[in-house]
Write an enzyme that holds these catalytic residues in place. Sequence first.
Site, PDB file in Angstrom:
ATOM      1  CB  CYS A  34       2.670 -24.026 -16.485  1.00 53.63           C
ATOM      2  SG  CYS A  34       1.992 -22.851 -15.289  1.00 53.63           S
ATOM      3  CG  HIS A  86      -0.746 -22.181 -18.757  1.00 53.52           C
ATOM      4  ND1 HIS A  86      -0.580 -23.368 -18.072  1.00 53.52           N
ATOM      5  CD2 HIS A  86      -0.253 -22.416 -20.010  1.00 53.52           C
ATOM      6  CE1 HIS A  86      -0.026 -24.275 -18.862  1.00 53.52           C
ATOM      7  NE2 HIS A  86       0.189 -23.714 -20.045  1.00 53.52           N
ATOM      8  CG  HIS A  99       2.119 -25.632 -22.648  1.00 54.13           C
ATOM      9  ND1 HIS A  99       0.844 -25.303 -22.255  1.00 54.13           N
ATOM     10  CD2 HIS A  99       1.958 -26.569 -23.643  1.00 54.13           C
ATOM     11  CE1 HIS A  99      -0.045 -25.990 -22.964  1.00 54.13           C
ATOM     12  NE2 HIS A  99       0.602 -26.772 -23.804  1.00 54.13           N
TER      13      HIS A  99
END
Length: 375
Positions: free
Chosen positions: A290, A338, A350
């Site tokens: 990520c 994240h 993402h």
Amino acid sequence: MAAHRKSAHRKPKQRPFTGPAARTAATLALAGAATATSATGAGAAPAEPAPTAAQVRAKVDRLYHDAEVATEKYNGAKEKEAAATRAVDTLTDEAARRTDRLNTARHALGSMATAQYRTGALDPAVQLALSSDPDSYLERAAHLDRAGDRQASLLSNIRRQLSGIARVKARADQETEALAARRAELDKHRTAIRTKLADARTLLATLTAAERAAYERAADAAHGGGPATSADRGGAGAPADRSTAHADRSAPRASVAAPNSRAARAVSFAHGAIGKPYVWGATGPNAFDCSGLTQAAWKAAGVSLPRTTYTQINAGQRVSRSELAPGDLVFFYSGISHVGLYIGGGQMIHAPRPGAPVRIAPISQMPFAGATRVA
């Protein structure tokens, strides 16, 4: 007489208990049986019921989340390990250069000593400088005042260089120790990631095919995009599903304009990465995790971001959710574990998790933790 002896050796016939005696015997027998049953079962714990499909799914979700947290710690440790390696290399090179300069100075002093020897006038200070024991030389450096002007300059230079080399080597030793610690930390986080992903795979294997398919659909819905088709959702570097990648790439791009050309380039890069696989620790060009995706997107726009989610959140101006614009970094979970790249319309691009390719997803599907505007 014989009959009498024979009857004397006969066992007396057992008569059944009757009345109160019979009731007492029965009570004792029942008590003994109960005691035996209790003793037999005392050491045996009752078997735990098998976890339900919902419990398995919840635990797998936790394991994947924990693996992502460990991935960001791994990324941070890797960055520190690289910095420590550069520091050790720099100090090693500096020590080598200083040693070369020292050897040059000692060679010049040796030439002078040779000349003095030929004339029978070798100065005691020169003898000290040429000693094989530099520590002894440094301790007795007071003899420098016996040398002539040129000799004193050379000897002072050698003394400074010896001290400088000692300092550089001490710093190199410290950095080497730090490097060993960073590598140990790196190994710890790498092991944690692999262990958690392996545990997730083991748990998923306990589900039926239908239960696992339902879990995959629910998990993918939570992260955006269609179902992942990887045979092993927990495997690092699992190939992306071609149909999903194609569908994501053909999805309409956000109609909201980026606030500047650099943000537009970052968003364009992220769109180009759609369909590429998630691999923990990867920063492209063929796979990403990520924070690796957001770092690579902004690098394509000419902006250098730090490596991890918990450092990227401080890499620009914090903005509220209502102020989001394309190119902003959006962060999730209380531990800032994240990150995605906002593209407008409540959506982001993402890298979700192992087994799921880079994709477009709504930012509402995960617990929002904050946002940063890079440029």
